[in-house]
Design a protein around this motif. Structure first.
Motif, PDB file in Angstrom:
ATOM      1  N   ASN A 159      16.275   2.276  12.238  1.00 18.28           N
ATOM      2  CA  ASN A 159      14.764   2.920  11.966  1.00 18.28           C
ATOM      3  C   ASN A 159      13.670   2.029  11.861  1.00 18.28           C
ATOM      4  OD1 ASN A 159      14.914   6.033  11.973  1.00 18.28           O
ATOM      5  ND2 ASN A 159      16.897   5.447  11.009  1.00 18.28           N
ATOM      6  N   LEU A 160      14.140   0.851  10.969  1.00 12.33           N
ATOM      7  CA  LEU A 160      12.678  -0.026  10.778  1.00 12.33           C
ATOM      8  C   LEU A 160      12.758  -0.734  12.105  1.00 12.33           C
ATOM      9  CD1 LEU A 160      14.166  -1.486   7.340  1.00 12.33           C
ATOM     10  CD2 LEU A 160      12.212  -0.094   7.634  1.00 12.33           C
ATOM     11  N   LEU A 161      13.502  -1.218  12.744  1.00 13.11           N
ATOM     12  CA  LEU A 161      13.355  -1.776  14.194  1.00 13.11           C
ATOM     13  C   LEU A 161      12.760  -0.926  15.036  1.00 13.11           C
ATOM     14  CD1 LEU A 161      16.860  -3.664  14.687  1.00 13.11           C
ATOM     15  CD2 LEU A 161      14.813  -4.433  13.781  1.00 13.11           C
ATOM     16  N   ASP A 162      12.863   0.347  14.680  1.00  8.82           N
ATOM     17  CA  ASP A 162      11.882   1.370  15.870  1.00  8.82           C
ATOM     18  C   ASP A 162      10.576   1.493  15.182  1.00  8.82           C
ATOM     19  OD1 ASP A 162      13.786   1.885  17.495  1.00  8.82           O
ATOM     20  OD2 ASP A 162      14.649   3.496  16.533  1.00  8.82           O
ATOM     21  N   CYS A 163      10.139   0.652  14.097  1.00 10.02           N
ATOM     22  CA  CYS A 163       8.620   0.560  13.525  1.00 10.02           C
ATOM     23  C   CYS A 163       8.495   1.877  12.829  1.00 10.02           C
ATOM     24  CB  CYS A 163       7.782   0.291  14.804  1.00 10.02           C
ATOM     25  SG  CYS A 163       7.902  -1.196  15.694  1.00 10.02           S
ATOM     26  N   LYS A 164       9.383   2.671  12.371  1.00 14.71           N
ATOM     27  CA  LYS A 164       9.236   3.672  11.646  1.00 14.71           C
ATOM     28  C   LYS A 164       8.849   3.083  10.060  1.00 14.71           C
ATOM     29  CE  LYS A 164      12.302   6.806  14.252  1.00 14.71           C
ATOM     30  NZ  LYS A 164      13.065   7.492  13.976  1.00 14.71           N
ATOM     31  N   SER A 165       7.888   3.934   9.217  1.00 14.35           N
ATOM     32  CA  SER A 165       7.616   3.616   8.143  1.00 14.35           C
ATOM     33  C   SER A 165       8.815   4.060   6.898  1.00 14.35           C
ATOM     34  CB  SER A 165       6.248   4.147   7.580  1.00 14.35           C
ATOM     35  OG  SER A 165       6.573   5.544   7.458  1.00 14.35           O
ATOM     36  N   ASN A 166       8.662   3.518   5.822  1.00 15.29           N
ATOM     37  CA  ASN A 166       9.844   3.905   4.647  1.00 15.29           C
ATOM     38  C   ASN A 166       9.424   5.292   4.574  1.00 15.29           C
ATOM     39  OD1 ASN A 166      10.390   0.999   4.567  1.00 15.29           O
ATOM     40  ND2 ASN A 166       9.974   1.126   2.304  1.00 15.29           N
ATOM     41  N   LYS A 167       8.361   5.893   4.596  1.00 15.65           N
ATOM     42  CA  LYS A 167       8.242   7.393   4.301  1.00 15.65           C
ATOM     43  C   LYS A 167       8.830   8.237   5.533  1.00 15.65           C
ATOM     44  CE  LYS A 167       4.623  10.554   3.297  1.00 15.65           C
ATOM     45  NZ  LYS A 167       2.882  10.978   3.261  1.00 15.65           N
ATOM     46  N   GLN A 168       8.835   7.847   6.895  1.00 16.67           N
ATOM     47  CA  GLN A 168       9.512   8.570   7.920  1.00 16.67           C
ATOM     48  C   GLN A 168      10.887   8.453   7.830  1.00 16.67           C
ATOM     49  OE1 GLN A 168       7.097   6.123  11.136  1.00 16.67           O
ATOM     50  NE2 GLN A 168       6.708   8.173  11.808  1.00 16.67           N
ATOM     51  N   ILE A 169      11.414   7.149   7.563  1.00 14.22           N
ATOM     52  CA  ILE A 169      12.745   7.108   7.329  1.00 14.22           C
ATOM     53  C   ILE A 169      13.423   8.095   6.313  1.00 14.22           C
ATOM     54  CG2 ILE A 169      14.757   5.397   7.105  1.00 14.22           C
ATOM     55  CD1 ILE A 169      12.706   3.219   8.044  1.00 14.22           C
ATOM     56  N   SER A 170      12.555   7.958   5.060  1.00 13.33           N
ATOM     57  CA  SER A 170      12.908   8.710   3.806  1.00 13.33           C
ATOM     58  C   SER A 170      13.088  10.168   4.186  1.00 13.33           C
ATOM     59  CB  SER A 170      11.899   8.368   2.676  1.00 13.33           C
ATOM     60  OG  SER A 170      12.200   9.233   1.780  1.00 13.33           O
ATOM     61  N   SER A 171      12.219  10.677   5.169  1.00 18.20           N
ATOM     62  CA  SER A 171      12.211  12.101   5.547  1.00 18.20           C
ATOM     63  C   SER A 171      13.351  12.412   6.357  1.00 18.20           C
ATOM     64  CB  SER A 171      10.909  12.543   6.112  1.00 18.20           C
ATOM     65  OG  SER A 171      10.738  13.512   6.422  1.00 18.20           O
ATOM     66  N   GLU A 172      13.588  11.394   7.352  1.00 18.06           N
ATOM     67  CA  GLU A 172      14.470  11.822   8.316  1.00 18.06           C
ATOM     68  C   GLU A 172      16.207  11.762   8.114  1.00 18.06           C
ATOM     69  OE1 GLU A 172      14.243   9.478  11.928  1.00 18.06           O
ATOM     70  OE2 GLU A 172      12.058  10.057  12.300  1.00 18.06           O
TER      71      GLU A 172
END
Length: 210
Positions: A159-172
């Motif tokens: 997810n980080l490599l897909d340029c998602k923020s910590n907040k987005q990853i946290s939600s998903e």
């Protein structure tokens, strides 16, 4: 940008059963400050267990035991790293040259060749070798680090490599932002990298799948 440092190799392996050719190439290599290790057949070279010390291989297509192509194929199977290779032959033909290039041979020179042409290709091979060893060393380090990641840490890394923020990853992933930050720190530590940007660049350079 890669941070892996490698030693520049100044030793060339010459595999050819023509003693006159070997003497001429060995003298030429010495004249430009390179060392030569001469092997008169393919099996002796493969048994040398010393490929790591060579920055370039010069292999004759026709040898007493194996073909030059077979020697290189076996070298790639037997050793974790095979230096860039120049193939030489007095019996060259287009199909063989094409096959050689497809097998990773950087150039195919027909005997008798112009000495400067061989020198140019050797120098190019030594540059390739330095670049290849840097990538090889980096890939080994990254593989070791990635193997230490947990399943969850791999999910976070993707997810980080897909340029998602910590907040987005946290939600998903239904994890707290604090947990995501902890996973991120663990990933960088295990992969021995200073930043996510550096890690992403190194993964891309090594063409690794996460």
């Amino acid at each position: 940008m890669l941070n892996e440092q490698v030693n520049i190799k100044n030793s060339v392996a010459l595999i050819d059963d023509d003693l006159q050719v070997c003497d001429a190439i060995e003298s030429m290599l010495k004249s430009i400050g390179l060392q030569a290790a001469v092997f008169n057949n393919g099996n002796d070279f493969l048994k040398s267990q010393n490929l790591d010390s060579f920055g370039c291989l010069i292999v004759d297509l026709r040898l007493p035991d194996l073909s030059g192509l077979q020697v290189i194929e076996k070298a790639h199977l037997m050793y974790p790293y095979c230096p860039p290779t120049i193939m030489i032959s007095g019996y060259a033909d287009v199909p063989t040259a094409v096959t050689a290039i497809k097998n990773g041979i950087i150039d195919f020179l027909e005997k008798p060749f112009i000495p400067q042409d061989l020198i140019d290709q050797i120098q190019k091979a030594l540059i390739f070798d330095q670049q290849n060893r840097s990538i090889h060393k980096l890939r080994a380090r990254l593989d070791s680090g990635l193997d230490k990641l947990t399943i969850r840490e791999r999910q976070v890394l993707r997810n980080l490599l897909d340029c998602k923020s910590n907040k987005q990853i946290s939600s998903e992933l239904k994890l707290s932002s604090k947990t995501i930050a902890s996973h991120r720190a663990n990933i960088l530590s295990k992969c021995n990298t200073e930043s996510l940007l550096q890690l992403a660049s190194q993964i891309q350079a090594c063409e690794l799948n996460i």
